[in-house]
Design a protein around this motif. Sequence first.
Motif, mmCIF file in Angstrom:
data_model
loop_
_atom_site.group_PDB
_atom_site.id
_atom_site.type_symbol
_atom_site.label_atom_id
_atom_site.label_comp_id
_atom_site.label_asym_id
_atom_site.label_seq_id
_atom_site.Cartn_x
_atom_site.Cartn_y
_atom_site.Cartn_z
ATOM 1 N N ALA A 89 0.660 -1.190 -0.140
ATOM 2 C CA ALA A 89 -0.005 0.195 -0.057
ATOM 3 C C ALA A 89 0.929 1.216 -0.104
ATOM 4 O O ALA A 89 0.323 2.404 0.144
ATOM 5 C CB ALA A 89 -0.976 0.221 1.347
ATOM 6 N N ARG A 90 2.247 1.247 -0.387
ATOM 7 C CA ARG A 90 2.867 2.206 -0.374
ATOM 8 C C ARG A 90 3.463 2.291 -1.900
ATOM 9 O O ARG A 90 4.504 2.059 -2.534
ATOM 10 C CB ARG A 90 4.227 2.216 0.352
ATOM 11 C CG ARG A 90 3.881 2.547 1.872
ATOM 12 C CD ARG A 90 5.257 2.354 2.568
ATOM 13 N NE ARG A 90 4.775 2.453 4.264
ATOM 14 C CZ ARG A 90 4.673 3.412 5.055
ATOM 15 N NH1 ARG A 90 4.583 5.010 4.262
ATOM 16 N NH2 ARG A 90 4.438 3.643 6.257
ATOM 17 N N LYS A 199 1.660 5.751 3.083
ATOM 18 C CA LYS A 199 0.929 4.542 3.111
ATOM 19 C C LYS A 199 -0.581 4.823 2.759
ATOM 20 O O LYS A 199 -1.169 5.695 3.382
ATOM 21 C CB LYS A 199 0.890 3.638 4.397
ATOM 22 C CG LYS A 199 0.043 2.481 4.462
ATOM 23 C CD LYS A 199 0.476 1.717 5.739
ATOM 24 C CE LYS A 199 -0.085 0.474 5.804
ATOM 25 N NZ LYS A 199 0.270 -0.360 6.996
ATOM 26 N N VAL A 200 -1.074 4.305 1.809
ATOM 27 C CA VAL A 200 -2.402 4.393 1.508
ATOM 28 C C VAL A 200 -3.520 4.042 2.337
ATOM 29 O O VAL A 200 -3.419 2.540 2.584
ATOM 30 C CB VAL A 200 -3.041 4.059 0.055
ATOM 31 C CG1 VAL A 200 -4.346 4.043 -0.330
ATOM 32 C CG2 VAL A 200 -2.293 4.652 -1.157
ATOM 33 N N THR A 201 -4.220 4.675 3.136
ATOM 34 C CA THR A 201 -4.865 4.066 4.455
ATOM 35 C C THR A 201 -6.160 4.490 4.446
ATOM 36 O O THR A 201 -7.353 3.691 4.524
ATOM 37 C CB THR A 201 -4.080 4.623 5.768
ATOM 38 O OG1 THR A 201 -2.835 4.400 5.749
ATOM 39 C CG2 THR A 201 -4.864 4.263 6.922
ATOM 40 N N TYR A 202 -6.570 5.802 4.065
ATOM 41 C CA TYR A 202 -8.123 6.568 4.145
ATOM 42 C C TYR A 202 -8.501 6.673 2.863
ATOM 43 O O TYR A 202 -7.832 6.730 1.670
ATOM 44 C CB TYR A 202 -7.736 7.755 4.913
ATOM 45 C CG TYR A 202 -7.177 7.555 6.392
ATOM 46 C CD1 TYR A 202 -7.942 6.924 7.168
ATOM 47 C CD2 TYR A 202 -6.091 8.105 6.734
ATOM 48 C CE1 TYR A 202 -7.454 6.771 8.563
ATOM 49 C CE2 TYR A 202 -5.545 8.051 7.950
ATOM 50 C CZ TYR A 202 -6.121 7.660 8.842
ATOM 51 O OH TYR A 202 -5.529 7.414 10.154
ATOM 52 N N GLU A 204 -9.653 8.993 1.191
ATOM 53 C CA GLU A 204 -9.056 10.156 0.521
ATOM 54 C C GLU A 204 -7.799 10.100 0.063
ATOM 55 O O GLU A 204 -7.045 10.648 -1.029
ATOM 56 C CB GLU A 204 -9.305 11.390 1.208
ATOM 57 C CG GLU A 204 -8.604 11.536 2.568
ATOM 58 C CD GLU A 204 -9.348 10.847 3.724
ATOM 59 O OE1 GLU A 204 -8.859 11.311 4.991
ATOM 60 O OE2 GLU A 204 -10.186 10.176 3.544
ATOM 61 N N ASP A 205 -6.954 8.816 0.265
ATOM 62 C CA ASP A 205 -5.661 8.662 -0.045
ATOM 63 C C ASP A 205 -5.370 8.329 -1.473
ATOM 64 O O ASP A 205 -4.384 8.478 -2.188
ATOM 65 C CB ASP A 205 -4.837 7.780 0.880
ATOM 66 C CG ASP A 205 -4.741 8.387 2.426
ATOM 67 O OD1 ASP A 205 -4.654 9.669 2.521
ATOM 68 O OD2 ASP A 205 -4.386 7.410 3.111
ATOM 69 N N PHE A 206 -6.450 7.724 -1.985
ATOM 70 C CA PHE A 206 -6.465 7.225 -3.358
ATOM 71 C C PHE A 206 -6.287 8.312 -4.220
ATOM 72 O O PHE A 206 -5.768 8.212 -5.361
ATOM 73 C CB PHE A 206 -7.548 6.482 -3.606
ATOM 74 C CG PHE A 206 -7.831 5.142 -3.131
ATOM 75 C CD1 PHE A 206 -6.980 3.898 -3.496
ATOM 76 C CD2 PHE A 206 -8.461 4.428 -1.788
ATOM 77 C CE1 PHE A 206 -6.846 2.702 -3.062
ATOM 78 C CE2 PHE A 206 -8.166 3.490 -1.303
ATOM 79 C CZ PHE A 206 -7.457 2.629 -1.690
ATOM 80 N N ALA A 207 -7.072 9.518 -4.123
ATOM 81 C CA ALA A 207 -7.055 10.679 -5.046
ATOM 82 C C ALA A 207 -5.655 11.208 -4.914
ATOM 83 O O ALA A 207 -4.975 11.522 -5.884
ATOM 84 C CB ALA A 207 -8.042 11.825 -4.524
ATOM 85 N N LEU A 208 -4.966 11.142 -3.786
ATOM 86 C CA LEU A 208 -3.530 11.612 -3.546
ATOM 87 C C LEU A 208 -2.452 10.700 -4.367
ATOM 88 O O LEU A 208 -1.830 11.374 -5.119
ATOM 89 C CB LEU A 208 -2.949 11.956 -2.281
ATOM 90 C CG LEU A 208 -1.744 12.224 -1.814
ATOM 91 C CD1 LEU A 208 -1.407 13.777 -2.537
ATOM 92 C CD2 LEU A 208 -1.494 12.340 -0.340
#
Length: 218
Positions: A89-90, A199-202, A204-208
């Motif tokens: 997830a990184r 680390k993609v966690t939340y 909204e992290d997918f958009a980042l």
Amino acid sequence: MPKQYRIVAGRDLLHYTLAAFDACNEFAQTLVVISPDDNHFDARRFSGLRFAVRRCGGASRQASVYNGLGALAEFGARDGDWVLVHDAARPGITPALIRTLVETLKDDPVGGIMALPVADTLKRAAPKSDAASGVHIARTEARDGLWQAQTPQMFRIGMLRAAIERAQQDGHDLTDEASAIEWLGHAPRLVQGSLRNFKVTYPEDFALAEAILSRAAE
């Protein structure tokens, strides 16, 4: 769907990690550890990249890493060899960051991890006594000397395996590989990482991640 298989910037999240390690010819093997009942993994989606897969994932990160270390022996890995453990997830990891870690630690007696000095003010939450009142600040924590751990984390296979075994015997709940090494009394080295290696966690992290990875592909 598990986040490592979500499509980001046109590819599975996992693809970016595999591509970064594939670009580094320093490695004899890249091993993807997945759950025995993972029905989402499709090797065809990662064609052209060098990696092997073992369905030996456990109930925890600690168990999955430990089982993965054992599986590496199938490829000729020995206790004295280095292993880098990385979170799928990184996706922001790059060959340059990987090589910086390897170059910095290759002669180190212990090993170390990628990390970032903590820049934000840290607040300790007060014990939550009333759900209706929300979470309140108990105090501000000093951030001096604090680093935020990232991956890859790089250690000798034998040392890491022994460290995990010792932590398990002592009932210690590991949150990363470095904590296991620390449990043996060693002091892993900190190597400056990058904000893009988050680390993609939340949700909204997918958009980042999409913004970062789309720009990198231009």
